[in-house]
Design a protein around this motif. Sequence first.
Motif, PDB file in Angstrom:
ATOM      1  N   LEU A  89      44.816  48.880  28.016  1.00 40.09           N
ATOM      2  CA  LEU A  89      43.710  49.129  27.105  1.00 40.09           C
ATOM      3  C   LEU A  89      42.521  49.580  27.927  1.00 40.09           C
ATOM      4  O   LEU A  89      42.246  49.035  28.981  1.00 40.09           O
ATOM      5  N   GLU A  90      41.805  50.562  27.475  1.00 38.82           N
ATOM      6  CA  GLU A  90      40.607  50.979  28.180  1.00 38.82           C
ATOM      7  C   GLU A  90      39.604  51.550  27.199  1.00 38.82           C
ATOM      8  O   GLU A  90      39.991  52.116  26.190  1.00 38.82           O
ATOM      9  N   PRO A  91      38.339  51.378  27.508  1.00 40.48           N
ATOM     10  CA  PRO A  91      37.296  51.909  26.632  1.00 40.48           C
ATOM     11  C   PRO A  91      37.270  53.427  26.659  1.00 40.48           C
ATOM     12  O   PRO A  91      37.797  54.047  27.578  1.00 40.48           O
ATOM     13  N   MET A  92      36.666  53.989  25.630  1.00 41.27           N
ATOM     14  CA  MET A  92      36.659  55.429  25.452  1.00 41.27           C
ATOM     15  C   MET A  92      36.148  56.190  26.669  1.00 41.27           C
ATOM     16  O   MET A  92      36.814  57.068  27.187  1.00 41.27           O
ATOM     17  N   ASN A  93      34.952  55.870  27.115  1.00 46.10           N
ATOM     18  CA  ASN A  93      34.390  56.570  28.263  1.00 46.10           C
ATOM     19  C   ASN A  93      34.750  55.811  29.529  1.00 46.10           C
ATOM     20  O   ASN A  93      34.188  54.783  29.824  1.00 46.10           O
ATOM     21  N   CYS A 110      35.190  44.148  33.475  1.00 50.28           N
ATOM     22  CA  CYS A 110      35.570  42.744  33.551  1.00 50.28           C
ATOM     23  C   CYS A 110      36.450  42.330  32.380  1.00 50.28           C
ATOM     24  O   CYS A 110      37.467  41.675  32.546  1.00 50.28           O
ATOM     25  N   LEU A 111      36.074  42.746  31.181  1.00 58.53           N
ATOM     26  CA  LEU A 111      36.798  42.289  29.996  1.00 58.53           C
ATOM     27  C   LEU A 111      38.195  42.887  29.896  1.00 58.53           C
ATOM     28  O   LEU A 111      39.189  42.167  29.795  1.00 58.53           O
ATOM     29  N   TRP A 112      38.287  44.199  29.922  1.00 62.84           N
ATOM     30  CA  TRP A 112      39.576  44.830  29.681  1.00 62.84           C
ATOM     31  C   TRP A 112      40.539  44.623  30.823  1.00 62.84           C
ATOM     32  O   TRP A 112      41.756  44.569  30.629  1.00 62.84           O
ATOM     33  N   ALA A 113      40.007  44.494  32.016  1.00 61.37           N
ATOM     34  CA  ALA A 113      40.872  44.188  33.141  1.00 61.37           C
ATOM     35  C   ALA A 113      41.612  42.873  32.900  1.00 61.37           C
ATOM     36  O   ALA A 113      42.811  42.760  33.125  1.00 61.37           O
ATOM     37  N   LYS A 114      40.881  41.890  32.381  1.00 60.37           N
ATOM     38  CA  LYS A 114      41.489  40.582  32.158  1.00 60.37           C
ATOM     39  C   LYS A 114      42.458  40.591  30.986  1.00 60.37           C
ATOM     40  O   LYS A 114      43.521  39.978  31.030  1.00 60.37           O
ATOM     41  N   ASN A 116      44.105  43.201  29.822  1.00 61.12           N
ATOM     42  CA  ASN A 116      45.278  43.959  30.222  1.00 61.12           C
ATOM     43  C   ASN A 116      46.223  43.104  31.049  1.00 61.12           C
ATOM     44  O   ASN A 116      47.434  43.157  30.906  1.00 61.12           O
ATOM     45  N   ARG A 117      45.625  42.335  31.926  1.00 61.90           N
ATOM     46  CA  ARG A 117      46.429  41.486  32.795  1.00 61.90           C
ATOM     47  C   ARG A 117      47.259  40.501  31.975  1.00 61.90           C
ATOM     48  O   ARG A 117      48.434  40.274  32.251  1.00 61.90           O
ATOM     49  N   ALA A 118      46.638  39.960  30.948  1.00 66.57           N
ATOM     50  CA  ALA A 118      47.349  39.013  30.080  1.00 66.57           C
ATOM     51  C   ALA A 118      48.530  39.698  29.392  1.00 66.57           C
ATOM     52  O   ALA A 118      49.629  39.147  29.325  1.00 66.57           O
ATOM     53  N   MET A 119      48.291  40.919  28.920  1.00 65.45           N
ATOM     54  CA  MET A 119      49.362  41.653  28.250  1.00 65.45           C
ATOM     55  C   MET A 119      50.467  42.008  29.229  1.00 65.45           C
ATOM     56  O   MET A 119      51.652  41.825  28.946  1.00 65.45           O
ATOM     57  N   LEU A 120      50.070  42.529  30.384  1.00 63.93           N
ATOM     58  CA  LEU A 120      51.066  43.005  31.337  1.00 63.93           C
ATOM     59  C   LEU A 120      51.905  41.875  31.904  1.00 63.93           C
ATOM     60  O   LEU A 120      53.099  42.037  32.135  1.00 63.93           O
ATOM     61  N   GLU A 121      51.269  40.726  32.108  1.00 58.46           N
ATOM     62  CA  GLU A 121      52.039  39.608  32.640  1.00 58.46           C
ATOM     63  C   GLU A 121      53.174  39.244  31.691  1.00 58.46           C
ATOM     64  O   GLU A 121      54.270  38.903  32.114  1.00 58.46           O
ATOM     65  N   PHE A 122      52.895  39.331  30.407  1.00 58.75           N
ATOM     66  CA  PHE A 122      53.959  39.061  29.434  1.00 58.75           C
ATOM     67  C   PHE A 122      55.012  40.162  29.472  1.00 58.75           C
ATOM     68  O   PHE A 122      56.212  39.894  29.589  1.00 58.75           O
ATOM     69  N   ALA A 123      54.557  41.400  29.417  1.00 58.34           N
ATOM     70  CA  ALA A 123      55.488  42.524  29.322  1.00 58.34           C
ATOM     71  C   ALA A 123      56.351  42.665  30.572  1.00 58.34           C
ATOM     72  O   ALA A 123      57.492  43.132  30.512  1.00 58.34           O
ATOM     73  N   GLU A 124      55.798  42.244  31.712  1.00 58.06           N
ATOM     74  CA  GLU A 124      56.582  42.331  32.948  1.00 58.06           C
ATOM     75  C   GLU A 124      57.607  41.211  33.033  1.00 58.06           C
ATOM     76  O   GLU A 124      58.599  41.319  33.730  1.00 58.06           O
ATOM     77  N   SER A 125      57.339  40.146  32.313  1.00 64.05           N
ATOM     78  CA  SER A 125      58.218  38.980  32.419  1.00 64.05           C
ATOM     79  C   SER A 125      59.435  39.078  31.494  1.00 64.05           C
ATOM     80  O   SER A 125      60.337  38.261  31.578  1.00 64.05           O
ATOM     81  N   LYS A 126      59.432  40.069  30.620  1.00 62.81           N
ATOM     82  CA  LYS A 126      60.523  40.175  29.647  1.00 62.81           C
ATOM     83  C   LYS A 126      61.318  41.459  29.846  1.00 62.81           C
ATOM     84  O   LYS A 126      60.751  42.538  30.004  1.00 62.81           O
ATOM     85  N   THR A 127      62.638  41.321  29.820  1.00 60.48           N
ATOM     86  CA  THR A 127      63.494  42.502  29.851  1.00 60.48           C
ATOM     87  C   THR A 127      63.852  42.906  28.431  1.00 60.48           C
ATOM     88  O   THR A 127      63.684  42.124  27.489  1.00 60.48           O
ATOM     89  N   LEU A 128      64.345  44.133  28.329  1.00 64.35           N
ATOM     90  CA  LEU A 128      64.713  44.631  27.007  1.00 64.35           C
ATOM     91  C   LEU A 128      65.785  43.757  26.360  1.00 64.35           C
ATOM     92  O   LEU A 128      65.709  43.442  25.170  1.00 64.35           O
ATOM     93  N   SER A 129      66.753  43.337  27.167  1.00 65.35           N
ATOM     94  CA  SER A 129      67.828  42.532  26.578  1.00 65.35           C
ATOM     95  C   SER A 129      67.327  41.152  26.166  1.00 65.35           C
ATOM     96  O   SER A 129      67.743  40.612  25.140  1.00 65.35           O
ATOM     97  N   GLU A 130      66.437  40.580  26.975  1.00 65.04           N
ATOM     98  CA  GLU A 130      65.869  39.290  26.604  1.00 65.04           C
ATOM     99  C   GLU A 130      65.105  39.400  25.291  1.00 65.04           C
ATOM    100  O   GLU A 130      65.205  38.537  24.415  1.00 65.04           O
TER     101      GLU A 130
ATOM    102  N   LYS B   2      43.387  53.262  23.217  1.00 67.00           N
ATOM    103  CA  LYS B   2      41.972  53.244  23.544  1.00 67.00           C
ATOM    104  C   LYS B   2      41.275  52.125  22.793  1.00 67.00           C
ATOM    105  O   LYS B   2      41.611  51.821  21.659  1.00 67.00           O
ATOM    106  N   VAL B   3      40.287  51.555  23.429  1.00 70.04           N
ATOM    107  CA  VAL B   3      39.449  50.563  22.773  1.00 70.04           C
ATOM    108  C   VAL B   3      38.312  51.308  22.091  1.00 70.04           C
ATOM    109  O   VAL B   3      37.673  52.158  22.696  1.00 70.04           O
ATOM    110  N   SER B   4      38.059  51.002  20.849  1.00 67.95           N
ATOM    111  CA  SER B   4      37.011  51.711  20.111  1.00 67.95           C
ATOM    112  C   SER B   4      35.633  51.348  20.655  1.00 67.95           C
ATOM    113  O   SER B   4      35.423  50.265  21.205  1.00 67.95           O
ATOM    114  N   THR B   5      34.704  52.279  20.475  1.00 66.70           N
ATOM    115  CA  THR B   5      33.334  51.997  20.900  1.00 66.70           C
ATOM    116  C   THR B   5      32.738  50.868  20.075  1.00 66.70           C
ATOM    117  O   THR B   5      31.836  50.175  20.516  1.00 66.70           O
ATOM    118  N   LYS B   6      33.280  50.700  18.884  1.00 71.79           N
ATOM    119  CA  LYS B   6      32.806  49.600  18.051  1.00 71.79           C
ATOM    120  C   LYS B   6      32.960  48.273  18.786  1.00 71.79           C
ATOM    121  O   LYS B   6      32.043  47.455  18.836  1.00 71.79           O
TER     122      LYS B   6
END
Lengths: 148, 148
Positions: A89-93, A110-114, A116-130, B2-6
């Motif tokens: 996830l990343e902001p528009m600009n 600071c916000l989106w980095a954290k 994203n990390r939460a999302m990725l940690e989950f997605a990396e921990s799961k395989t397609l078959s799991e 993308k994260v909205s500007t909102k």
Amino acid sequence: MKVSTKVEYGMLALTDIALYSDNGSSVSAPDIAERQNISQKYLEQILTHLKQAGLIRAQKGLRGGYALTRPADAIRLSEILNALDTGILEPMNGTGKDGEHSLRDAVNTCLWAKINRAMLEFAESKTLSEFMQECREQMAGDWDLYII
Amino acid sequence: MKVSTKVEYGMLALTDIALYSDNGSSVSAPDIAERQNISQKYLEQILTHLKQAGLIRAQKGLRGGYALTRPADAIRLSEILNALDTGILEPMNGTGKDGEHSLRDAVNTCLWAKINRAMLEFAESKTLSEFMQECREQMAGDWDLYII
DNA sequence: TAATTACCTACTATGTCAATAGGCAATTTG
DNA sequence: CAAATTGCCTATTGACATAGTAGGTAATTA
């Protein structure tokens, strides 16, 4: 925040391929499109992305189609999301142009980095078959209704 | 994705209010807009959402503005994201209409439910003040550059 | 040879986002 | 009271991405 159909169909297509491929045999786009009731032409474009990302290989001609390049238990969900341009996830600009130290940049980074990390940690921990297995357990009996 | 500007502006505005409010005093939209260099009119709309969600209260008239209804250490990030309609990810066509048991619905439900849970667990575990503190630590010296 | 399939490129309609704009209502201050 | 300031409400708009449509080409197989 809506998830694009691109990601939705991409996930669905990989799941379909994993389910209906026999011994590494190919699954064709027309078949997937009909089974899952989505546009064939649009699906083809998405499958091309997944191919370029190395998740599936293609076989042209009669009896051709797509197959996973690796077994489903060797594919992580994070790879799929990344292949479909949805890993982060990343902001528009994009943060921090000109190196100006604005509060806006600080909060964004600071916000989106954290998050994203939460999302990725989950997605990396799961395989397609799991993932498919968990899906199956959650759906219980209904699973058999659409698995031929 | 993308994260909205909102969402971006909403987070930024709350942070700004928390920083520039003195003893519960109000911070005006024009001030926030100028400091953070965003459209005042657009910001007003976003602040209205945050007000309706109960995160801030408004005071009309001269010397009016917005203030947090609770101290920053009693506001969780999840509340903010929810207030800005961004708490959860969901596919375009809301899952499971007509109770038809499609593979598509199964995959959607199972996948996004899990990813949302990963995001929310993080967002619920952090308060606004904790987030600002972590931001500050990460930015080190630069923080003082834009805090008057 | 004919059918099937992947692949490539261009086009388009629709909808959402990000504002912009104008005016009204409430409040404070002089 | 008067005037300035501020929040609030609603409508409109331009830009852009999404989600698909369409048509054709190349490869492969039966």
